[in-house]
Design an enzyme around this catalytic site. Structure first.
Site, PDB file in Angstrom:
ATOM      1  CB  CYS A 101     -11.023  -2.094  -3.193  1.00  0.00           C
ATOM      2  SG  CYS A 101     -12.153  -3.333  -4.301  1.00  0.00           S
ATOM      3  CG  HIS A 143      -8.198  -7.307  -1.845  1.00  0.00           C
ATOM      4  ND1 HIS A 143      -8.469  -5.913  -1.450  1.00  0.00           N
ATOM      5  CD2 HIS A 143      -9.122  -7.003  -3.099  1.00  0.00           C
ATOM      6  CE1 HIS A 143      -9.020  -5.300  -2.086  1.00  0.00           C
ATOM      7  NE2 HIS A 143      -9.755  -5.742  -3.195  1.00  0.00           N
ATOM      8  CD  GLU A 144      -8.494  -9.008  -6.451  1.00  0.00           C
ATOM      9  OE1 GLU A 144      -9.832  -8.883  -6.733  1.00  0.00           O
ATOM     10  OE2 GLU A 144      -7.974  -7.757  -6.286  1.00  0.00           O
ATOM     11  CG  HIS A 147     -13.632  -8.622  -4.691  1.00  0.00           C
ATOM     12  ND1 HIS A 147     -14.542  -7.684  -4.220  1.00  0.00           N
ATOM     13  CD2 HIS A 147     -12.761  -8.064  -4.672  1.00  0.00           C
ATOM     14  CE1 HIS A 147     -13.781  -6.322  -4.281  1.00  0.00           C
ATOM     15  NE2 HIS A 147     -12.219  -6.655  -4.427  1.00  0.00           N
TER      16      HIS A 147
HETATM   17 NI    NI Z   1     -11.046  -5.181  -4.763  1.00  0.00          NI
END
Ligand code: NI
Length: 179
Positions: A101, A143-144, A147
């Site tokens: 990341c 994953h995104e 966030h």
């Molecule tokens: Ni990330």
């Protein structure tokens, strides 16, 4: 286009629940998205979420339409702008694989993710997106979008025996990025 500063783990702004985008196709939104692509490409990222540059909005970008230098063996993921995303797992099946990341530079860890997902949302013009994906594409999206709910991948790691410095884990990896 401006390269924005990428916040690093420990910054409280990475832990917020991001706000939905309510107005599409605005100059402000287009500037944000072009800056995000410019910032992501400057460090060969596979994706970037607005909270990573301190913007409290449900905006993620990912993909590149070409091989990613940080993940040279990964399949190509189409260049995508995704706003207000909703992810629906299509089975309980999970895959575990290495992730990094841009907000956690220099480290990689093995993270379990749903293998098959549907994701919906909107592009920057307000046009709907509805895709069913698997594998690396599904991993990047999860994953995104994490966030946007204040989750960084280390919070998803189950086996900390598979978490460490990229240069130690993958000494031969040819990446021209700082993580
Ligand atoms: Ni990330």
């Amino acid at each position: 286009m401006t390269i924005r500063e990428i916040l690093k783990m420990g910054d409280a702004r990475l832990l917020r629940i991001a706000q939905p985008v309510t107005t599409f196709d605005t100059d402000e939104l287009h500037v944000l998205i072009s800056d995000m692509f410019y910032t992501m490409q400057s460090v060969n990222g596979a994706g970037l979420a607005a909270p990573q540059i301190g913007i409290d909005l449900q905006v993620v970008i990912f993909g590149s339409d070409q091989i990613n230098l940080r993940y040279p063996n990964a399949p190509v993921v189409p260049r995508t702008v995704l706003l207000n995303p909703v992810i629906t797992p299509l089975s309980v099946e999970e895959d575990s694989d290495w992730e990094g990341c841009l907000s956690v530079p220099g480290l990689r860890g093995v993270v379990p993710r749903f293998s098959h997902i549907r994701y919906t949302g909107f592009d920057q013009y307000g046009d709907p997106i509805d895709r069913t994906v698997e594998g690396f594409h599904a991993r990047v999206v999860q994953h995104e979008c994490d966030h946007l709910i204040g989750k960084l991948y280390p919070m998803r790691i189950r086996d900390f025996g598979q978490f460490g410095y990229t240069e130690v884990l993958f000494p031969g990896l040819d990446v021209n990025a700082d993580d």
